[in-house]
Write an enzyme that holds these catalytic residues in place. Structure first.
Site, mmCIF file in Angstrom:
data_model
loop_
_atom_site.group_PDB
_atom_site.id
_atom_site.type_symbol
_atom_site.label_atom_id
_atom_site.label_comp_id
_atom_site.label_asym_id
_atom_site.label_seq_id
_atom_site.Cartn_x
_atom_site.Cartn_y
_atom_site.Cartn_z
ATOM 1 C CE LYS A 10 -3.652 -2.238 2.264
ATOM 2 N NZ LYS A 10 -5.249 -2.248 3.199
ATOM 3 C CE1 TYR A 50 -9.535 -3.033 0.340
ATOM 4 C CE2 TYR A 50 -8.315 -1.222 -0.867
ATOM 5 C CZ TYR A 50 -8.462 -2.109 0.141
ATOM 6 O OH TYR A 50 -7.160 -2.549 0.401
ATOM 7 C CG ASN A 113 -3.706 -2.292 6.849
ATOM 8 O OD1 ASN A 113 -3.451 -2.051 5.617
ATOM 9 N ND2 ASN A 113 -4.574 -2.907 7.361
ATOM 10 C CG HIS A 116 -5.494 -6.388 -0.271
ATOM 11 N ND1 HIS A 116 -6.618 -6.291 0.201
ATOM 12 C CD2 HIS A 116 -5.491 -7.268 -1.563
ATOM 13 C CE1 HIS A 116 -7.557 -7.033 -0.402
ATOM 14 N NE2 HIS A 116 -6.685 -7.550 -1.370
ATOM 15 C CD GLU A 127 -8.702 -9.098 -3.828
ATOM 16 O OE1 GLU A 127 -9.581 -8.723 -2.848
ATOM 17 O OE2 GLU A 127 -7.761 -9.711 -3.246
HETATM 18 P P1 DAT Z 1 -7.742 -6.823 5.515
HETATM 19 O O1 DAT Z 1 -7.088 -5.806 4.937
HETATM 20 O O2 DAT Z 1 -6.983 -7.412 6.638
HETATM 21 O O3 DAT Z 1 -8.421 -7.821 4.723
HETATM 22 P P2 DAT Z 1 -10.595 -6.040 5.585
HETATM 23 O O4 DAT Z 1 -10.706 -6.445 4.549
HETATM 24 O O5 DAT Z 1 -11.346 -6.008 6.800
HETATM 25 O O6 DAT Z 1 -9.092 -5.953 6.042
HETATM 26 O O7 DAT Z 1 -10.675 -4.187 5.362
HETATM 27 C C1 DAT Z 1 -9.783 -3.755 4.194
HETATM 28 C C2 DAT Z 1 -9.180 -2.727 4.661
HETATM 29 O O8 DAT Z 1 -9.901 -1.537 5.328
HETATM 30 C C3 DAT Z 1 -8.163 -2.849 5.524
HETATM 31 O O9 DAT Z 1 -6.896 -3.197 5.223
HETATM 32 C C4 DAT Z 1 -7.873 -1.248 6.308
HETATM 33 C C5 DAT Z 1 -9.280 -0.817 6.028
HETATM 34 N N1 DAT Z 1 -9.836 -0.782 7.574
HETATM 35 C C6 DAT Z 1 -10.529 -2.044 8.085
HETATM 36 N N2 DAT Z 1 -11.002 -1.752 9.416
HETATM 37 C C7 DAT Z 1 -10.907 -0.423 9.612
HETATM 38 C C8 DAT Z 1 -11.117 0.459 10.697
HETATM 39 N N3 DAT Z 1 -11.853 -0.116 11.562
HETATM 40 N N4 DAT Z 1 -10.837 1.859 10.468
HETATM 41 C C9 DAT Z 1 -10.302 2.134 9.298
HETATM 42 N N5 DAT Z 1 -9.923 1.373 8.381
HETATM 43 C C10 DAT Z 1 -10.022 0.156 8.265
HETATM 44 MG MG MG Z 2 -9.641 -7.736 3.271
#
Ligand code: DAT
Ligand code: MG
Length: 139
Positions: A10, A50, A113, A116, A127
């Site tokens: 990212k 997303y 973070n 992905h 994807e």
């Molecule tokens: P992952 O990336 O671990 O698969 P996810 O699919 O639940 O996590 O969410 C996609 C992305 O969205 C994640 O990498 C960062 C963002 N995100 C998730 N939860 C969040 C939150 N509570 N606050 C802010 N950003 C968040």
């Molecule tokens: Mg995810």
């Protein structure tokens, strides 16, 4: 089972010159890079990628962040590659990420973070073609 998964390094990590370190961790974990490129997502591309999160409160901020700078997208292959890469990434919130994971080492917060990874075979199957044509993936 030999699988493929989609990785995105990212903008927070690319801008800190961590793409090489992260690809090294990926390869050290036994995953093979079958395709990789640096791109900058458009707003429409980030929103489409997303779309599953579009009702979530963080969706707008997430799409802003994902378009804030270049990303490095890769197709990875290996035994149980989807779960193997999720394990290497660590928990979404780096506060909960285990030692030795990419997010523990490099993530800044739950949004910025670092990486992905696809979360299931059906997701990976959507994807990978989102970013790579068949011609761009080595056999
Ligand atoms: P992952 O990336 O671990 O698969 P996810 O699919 O639940 O996590 O969410 C996609 C992305 O969205 C994640 O990498 C960062 C963002 N995100 C998730 N939860 C969040 C939150 N509570 N606050 C802010 N950003 C968040
Ligand atoms: Mg995810």
């Amino acid at each position: 089972m030999l699988q493929r998964t989609l990785s995105i390094i990212k903008p927070d990590a690319v801008s800190r010159n961590l793409a090489g370190d992260i690809l090294a961790m990926i390869q050290a974990a036994g995953l093979t890079v079958k395709a990789t490129k640096m791109i900058q997502l458009t707003r429409a591309q980030a929103e489409a990628f997303y779309a599953v999160h579009k009702e979530r409160p963080f969706y707008g901020s997430l799409c802003d962040f994902m378009t804030s700078g270049p990303v490095v997208v890769s197709a990875l292959e290996g035994e149980n590659a989807i779960q193997a890469y999720r394990d290497l990434m660590g928990a979404t919130n780096p506060a909960n990420a285990a030692e030795g994971t990419i997010r523990k080492r490099f993530a800044l917060d739950v949004e910025k973070n670092a990486v992905h990874g696809s979360d299931a075979p059906e997701t990976a199957a959507q994807e990978i073609p989102f970013f790579f044509s068949a011609l761009e993936i080595v056999g």
